[in-house]
Design a protein around this motif. Structure first.
Motif, PDB file in Angstrom:
ATOM      1  N   HIS A   1       4.947  45.404  17.328  1.00  0.00           N
ATOM      2  CA  HIS A   1       5.418  45.566  15.951  1.00  0.00           C
ATOM      3  C   HIS A   1       6.934  45.754  15.900  1.00  0.00           C
TER       4      HIS A   1
ATOM      5  N   ARG B   1       9.589  46.922  12.707  1.00  0.00           N
ATOM      6  CA  ARG B   1       9.745  47.324  11.308  1.00  0.00           C
ATOM      7  C   ARG B   1      11.220  47.606  11.052  1.00  0.00           C
TER       8      ARG B   1
ATOM      9  N   GLN C   1       7.119  39.626   5.483  1.00  0.00           N
ATOM     10  CA  GLN C   1       6.329  39.724   6.701  1.00  0.00           C
ATOM     11  C   GLN C   1       6.705  38.540   7.582  1.00  0.00           C
TER      12      GLN C   1
ATOM     13  N   THR D   1       7.860  43.437   9.834  1.00  0.00           N
ATOM     14  CA  THR D   1       8.093  43.619   8.409  1.00  0.00           C
ATOM     15  C   THR D   1       9.573  43.941   8.211  1.00  0.00           C
TER      16      THR D   1
END
Length: 370
Positions: free
Chosen positions: A152, A154, A239, A249
């Motif tokens: 991930h 962010r 996204q 994101t």
């Protein structure tokens, strides 16, 4: 070797880079010698005052008139001014350091990247947050595999300078001059940080985005009797999928009440995580195997990136130091005629993502990045 410098633009970024140029010989003694030769702008009265304040020996109101007199052009003007002066300088063999985003449009960014490829001069783009010691240290940890497989990313960049509907209009709110709003101004930084921190794994191949404008027009005078339309986004979110398989994101806003300049990024991997906030720029939060939670570490030791050039251990540095670091690296590349990153090719890669996010918002669907 003394490099004659020409700087186009003398306000916010002009001051930041002029300050960096002035600090280089004191803190980076192996940096090339530079001569702040000419400051370029339109208003002759303001230009003379700025040149005196920022330490430039000459001024000019036409950038084309000075290309034969300089070794390096700093293109720090509004986004729509990035294109033609940079291309002309590169064609004349003058190295170029250009503020971000590379251009207001993808087609213009492609022209600039092509000019850089065809020139023997050095072309760099000013993604200054790469040069924060904490960000450099974070990249070292990711590249060494300490976080394992990245799952991930962010990233968000939040400001609040436009929350007041009576805040005045500026060029940053014009699509013709800026290209986009929070997307290009702030999102470009987030996208570049992700690409830098992840290295080869940072290539983004698909995006789904939305843009929003909350105030459609703004005053251009203090009485508010005259207004101009706002033709760019006030906020965006997206996204993304990375070619490596990671998810991401991204978000930016100029309407995030309570956030003056909140640039953050978090990366989660199979073996650990890290997160960084510009509002605490000397710190990095790190989670390693066996930790019960994130540990905050100060990036102020002598063996941390760039820190040995500044103060004793534990003494912090600031936002302005990022410009000193990037100017040092860029000017060393010019001096040695070696490639500099982030290059115009990096700027173009970011521009492709920005353009795809805009296209996704218009079409309401995921967009593949070619």
């Amino acid at each position: 070797m003394t490099l004659d410098i020409g700087v186009l633009g003398y306000r916010f970024m002009g001051k930041a880079h002029a300050n960096a140029l002035a600090r280089l010989p004191m803190f980076f003694p192996d940096a090339p010698d530079v001569n702040r030769h000419v400051l370029i702008g339109r208003n002759e009265t303001a230009l003379e005052s700025a040149a005196d304040q920022l330490g430039f020996s000459h001024t000019a109101t036409e950038w084309a008139d000075v290309l034969s007199d300089i070794d390096v052009l700093y293109n720090l003007g509004p986004n729509h001014v990035h294109v033609e002066p940079s291309i002309a300088a590169l064609e004349a063999g003058v190295s170029v350091f250009c503020e971000k985003p590379l251009a207001p449009t993808l087609s213009a960014a492609k022209r600039m990247a092509e000019a850089a490829r065809e020139s023997n001069a050095i072309a760099g783009i000013a993604f200054n947050y790469r040069y924060l010691p904490a960000v450099q240290y974070a990249r070292q940890r990711i590249m060494s595999g300490d976080l394992g497989e990245i799952h991930h990313v962010r990233a968000r960049y939040l400001q609040d300078w436009l929350v007041d509907p009576d805040a005045p209009w500026s060029w940053r709110l014009s699509e013709e001059m800026a290209g986009s709003g929070s997307l290009g101004d702030l999102g470009a930084h987030s996208i570049d940080l992700a690409r830098f921190l992840l290295g080869d794994a940072g290539q983004i191949d698909r995006v789904s985005g939305q843009l929003r404008t909350f105030v459609d027009e703004r005053p251009v005078d203090t009485e508010g009797e005259q207004t101009r339309p706002v033709t760019v986004d006030d906020a965006y979110s997206a996204q993304v999928t990375f070619a490596s398989g990671a998810m991401g994101t991204f978000e930016a806003s100029r309407f995030a009440t309570g956030h003056e300049n909140d640039n953050t990024i978090e990366i989660n991997g199979s073996a650990g995580s890290l997160r960084f906030s510009l509002e605490r720029l000397n710190e990095l939060e790190l989670l390693e195997p066996g930790d019960r939670g994130f540990q905050t570490i100060m990036i102020t030791d002598p063996d941390d990136p760039y820190i040995d050039h500044w103060w004793p251990p534990g003494h912090t540095i600031g936002w302005e130091h990022t410009f000193v670091h990037e100017n040092y690296e860029f000017l060393k590349s010019v001096q040695n005629n070696t490639g500099y990153t982030p290059s115009f090719a990096d700027g173009l890669a970011v521009q492709r993502v920005l353009d795809a996010i805009e296209e996704s918002d218009e079409r309401g669907e995921w967009i593949e990045i070619g």
